[in-house]
Design a protein around this motif. Structure first.
Motif, PDB file in Angstrom:
ATOM      1  N   LYS B  14       4.476   3.061   7.336  1.00 55.95           N
ATOM      2  CA  LYS B  14       4.740   1.881   8.319  1.00 55.95           C
ATOM      3  C   LYS B  14       5.256   0.441   7.791  1.00 55.95           C
ATOM      4  O   LYS B  14       4.956   0.442   6.524  1.00 55.95           O
ATOM      5  CB  LYS B  14       3.250   1.460   8.876  1.00 55.95           C
ATOM      6  CG  LYS B  14       2.750   2.735   9.648  1.00 55.95           C
ATOM      7  CD  LYS B  14       1.627   2.171  10.401  1.00 55.95           C
ATOM      8  CE  LYS B  14       0.774   3.324  11.217  1.00 55.95           C
ATOM      9  NZ  LYS B  14      -0.183   2.893  11.678  1.00 55.95           N
ATOM     10  N   ARG B  15       6.063  -0.004   8.355  1.00 53.14           N
ATOM     11  CA  ARG B  15       6.647  -1.437   7.971  1.00 53.14           C
ATOM     12  C   ARG B  15       5.309  -2.181   7.575  1.00 53.14           C
ATOM     13  O   ARG B  15       4.449  -2.395   8.086  1.00 53.14           O
ATOM     14  CB  ARG B  15       7.453  -2.052   9.158  1.00 53.14           C
ATOM     15  CG  ARG B  15       8.218  -3.354   8.784  1.00 53.14           C
ATOM     16  CD  ARG B  15       9.171  -3.513   9.879  1.00 53.14           C
ATOM     17  NE  ARG B  15       8.601  -3.509  11.173  1.00 53.14           N
ATOM     18  CZ  ARG B  15       8.290  -4.752  11.771  1.00 53.14           C
ATOM     19  NH1 ARG B  15       8.322  -5.644  11.128  1.00 53.14           N
ATOM     20  NH2 ARG B  15       7.508  -4.707  12.997  1.00 53.14           N
ATOM     21  N   GLY B  16       5.782  -2.865   6.319  1.00 56.24           N
ATOM     22  CA  GLY B  16       4.876  -3.693   5.557  1.00 56.24           C
ATOM     23  C   GLY B  16       4.048  -3.186   4.475  1.00 56.24           C
ATOM     24  O   GLY B  16       3.365  -3.963   3.969  1.00 56.24           O
ATOM     25  N   GLN B  17       3.788  -2.004   4.654  1.00 60.31           N
ATOM     26  CA  GLN B  17       3.279  -1.152   3.735  1.00 60.31           C
ATOM     27  C   GLN B  17       3.974  -1.231   2.116  1.00 60.31           C
ATOM     28  O   GLN B  17       5.307  -1.612   2.055  1.00 60.31           O
ATOM     29  CB  GLN B  17       2.818   0.358   3.898  1.00 60.31           C
ATOM     30  CG  GLN B  17       2.085   0.440   4.967  1.00 60.31           C
ATOM     31  CD  GLN B  17       0.653  -0.284   4.923  1.00 60.31           C
ATOM     32  OE1 GLN B  17       0.006  -0.018   3.948  1.00 60.31           O
ATOM     33  NE2 GLN B  17       0.268  -1.170   5.683  1.00 60.31           N
ATOM     34  N   ASN B  18       3.306  -1.208   1.165  1.00 60.56           N
ATOM     35  CA  ASN B  18       3.773  -1.028  -0.281  1.00 60.56           C
ATOM     36  C   ASN B  18       4.074   0.683  -0.542  1.00 60.56           C
ATOM     37  O   ASN B  18       3.286   1.587  -0.045  1.00 60.56           O
ATOM     38  CB  ASN B  18       2.897  -1.688  -1.404  1.00 60.56           C
ATOM     39  CG  ASN B  18       2.613  -3.194  -1.127  1.00 60.56           C
ATOM     40  OD1 ASN B  18       3.684  -3.687  -0.167  1.00 60.56           O
ATOM     41  ND2 ASN B  18       1.763  -3.557  -1.873  1.00 60.56           N
ATOM     42  N   VAL B  19       5.188   0.932  -1.143  1.00 60.75           N
ATOM     43  CA  VAL B  19       5.192   2.345  -1.761  1.00 60.75           C
ATOM     44  C   VAL B  19       5.608   2.346  -3.190  1.00 60.75           C
ATOM     45  O   VAL B  19       6.255   1.283  -3.740  1.00 60.75           O
ATOM     46  CB  VAL B  19       6.292   3.115  -0.947  1.00 60.75           C
ATOM     47  CG1 VAL B  19       5.876   3.125   0.624  1.00 60.75           C
ATOM     48  CG2 VAL B  19       7.676   2.379  -0.891  1.00 60.75           C
ATOM     49  N   THR B  20       5.310   3.351  -3.855  1.00 55.25           N
ATOM     50  CA  THR B  20       5.702   3.619  -5.312  1.00 55.25           C
ATOM     51  C   THR B  20       6.199   4.931  -5.505  1.00 55.25           C
ATOM     52  O   THR B  20       5.757   5.891  -5.085  1.00 55.25           O
ATOM     53  CB  THR B  20       4.666   3.461  -6.212  1.00 55.25           C
ATOM     54  OG1 THR B  20       3.812   2.103  -5.812  1.00 55.25           O
ATOM     55  CG2 THR B  20       4.796   3.552  -7.694  1.00 55.25           C
ATOM     56  N   PHE B  21       7.406   4.984  -5.966  1.00 53.10           N
ATOM     57  CA  PHE B  21       7.902   6.332  -6.356  1.00 53.10           C
ATOM     58  C   PHE B  21       7.969   6.553  -7.930  1.00 53.10           C
ATOM     59  O   PHE B  21       8.017   5.676  -8.769  1.00 53.10           O
ATOM     60  CB  PHE B  21       9.396   6.410  -6.072  1.00 53.10           C
ATOM     61  CG  PHE B  21       9.610   5.883  -4.400  1.00 53.10           C
ATOM     62  CD1 PHE B  21      10.773   5.214  -4.405  1.00 53.10           C
ATOM     63  CD2 PHE B  21       8.741   6.159  -3.509  1.00 53.10           C
ATOM     64  CE1 PHE B  21      11.081   4.737  -2.969  1.00 53.10           C
ATOM     65  CE2 PHE B  21       9.029   5.924  -2.196  1.00 53.10           C
ATOM     66  CZ  PHE B  21      10.221   4.994  -1.920  1.00 53.10           C
ATOM     67  N   ARG B  22       7.736   7.746  -8.477  1.00 54.48           N
ATOM     68  CA  ARG B  22       7.876   8.140  -9.680  1.00 54.48           C
ATOM     69  C   ARG B  22       9.199   8.935 -10.118  1.00 54.48           C
ATOM     70  O   ARG B  22       9.638   9.637  -9.402  1.00 54.48           O
ATOM     71  CB  ARG B  22       6.795   8.690 -10.145  1.00 54.48           C
ATOM     72  CG  ARG B  22       6.436   9.358 -11.606  1.00 54.48           C
ATOM     73  CD  ARG B  22       5.436  10.170 -12.003  1.00 54.48           C
ATOM     74  NE  ARG B  22       5.332  10.721 -13.362  1.00 54.48           N
ATOM     75  CZ  ARG B  22       4.438  10.484 -14.196  1.00 54.48           C
ATOM     76  NH1 ARG B  22       3.627   9.668 -14.005  1.00 54.48           N
ATOM     77  NH2 ARG B  22       4.590  10.912 -15.270  1.00 54.48           N
ATOM     78  N   CYS B  23       9.602   8.616 -11.511  1.00 59.90           N
ATOM     79  CA  CYS B  23      10.785   9.563 -11.801  1.00 59.90           C
ATOM     80  C   CYS B  23      10.404   9.863 -13.281  1.00 59.90           C
ATOM     81  O   CYS B  23      10.081   9.032 -14.128  1.00 59.90           O
ATOM     82  CB  CYS B  23      11.993   8.782 -11.868  1.00 59.90           C
ATOM     83  SG  CYS B  23      13.342   9.571 -12.729  1.00 59.90           S
TER      84      CYS B  23
END
Lengths: 116, 113
Positions: B14-23
């Motif tokens: 949802k808009r406003g949430q934080n997200v983290t991606f890994r590589c």
């Protein structure tokens, strides 16, 4: 500004037709040049690269590209396409000056559809 | 060569949430890059690392975006307070130091509701 232009958004060919996809980059001195391909559902894969030397470079799957420095161009060619060449093709440039030596500048891509 | 690995493949938030991606780059590749790709466009450079040092950042990388590569191996890209415009495919690539080409992962597709 550094930029890369690909002339065609979508190209449709029949099998065995010849292919040429255009790519021009903005003037910027020494460059490394690349063509990447993205098959449906897959990640970007390197087709071929040019760093220096012979301006005609050969890549995988019968593709080749010619670097013409005076025209700032790096066009991709294949004499006879196959249905399996259906994919999106991206031209990319690495400008080796101005402290910016890490990133690639990509064109918008050309979708190639080959009719069996 | 196991290739560049990215996780997750898809993220819906949802808009406003934080997200983290890994590589996870190809092992022994010193350089790691992040790009963003939206529909109808080629990948756009965000940032790159040589080992653990972040050497270059694009103007596209607003202050809501942060990337790390703490031990010079895997990297994370965090987006805080996500916005609709952050919807895109986030690509990671790696290469050996001082040379190209870059090898790309499958990407993380981010969708903002």
């Amino acid at each position: 500004a550094q930029s890369v232009s690909q002339h065609n958004h979508h190209v449709i060919l029949s099998e065995a037709a010849s292919l040429e996809l255009g790519c021009n980059y903005s003037y910027g001195g020494t460059v490394n040049l690349f063509w990447y391909v993205q098959y449906p559902g897959q990640h970007l894969q390197l087709l071929l690269k040019y760093f220096s030397g012979d301006p005609l470079v050969k890549g995988i799957k019968g593709f080749e590209a010619e670097f013409i420095k005076s025209k700032f161009s790096f066009n991709l060619r294949k004499p006879s396409v196959q249905w399996s060449d259906t994919a999106e093709y991206f031209c990319a440039v690495n400008y080796l000056y101005g402290g910016s030596q890490g990133n690639l500048i990509f064109g918008k891509g050309t979708k190639l559809s080959v009719k069996p | 060569d196991t290739g560049v690995s990215q996780d997750p493949r898809h993220k819906i938030t949802k808009r406003g949430q934080n997200v983290t991606f890994r590589c996870d780059p190809i092992s022994e590749h010193n350089r790691l890059y992040w790009y963003r790709q939206t529909l109808g466009q080629g990948p756009e450079f965000l940032t790159y690392f040589q080992n653990e040092a972040q050497l270059e950042k694009s103007r596209l990388l607003s202050d809501r975006f942060s990337a790390e590569r703490p031990k010079g191996s895997f990297s994370t890209l965090e987006i805080q307070r996500t916005e609709q415009g952050d919807s895109a495919m986030y690509l990671c690539a790696s290469s050996p130091a001082g040379s190209q080409p870059q090898h790309f992962g499958d990407g993380t597709r981010l969708s903002i509701l």
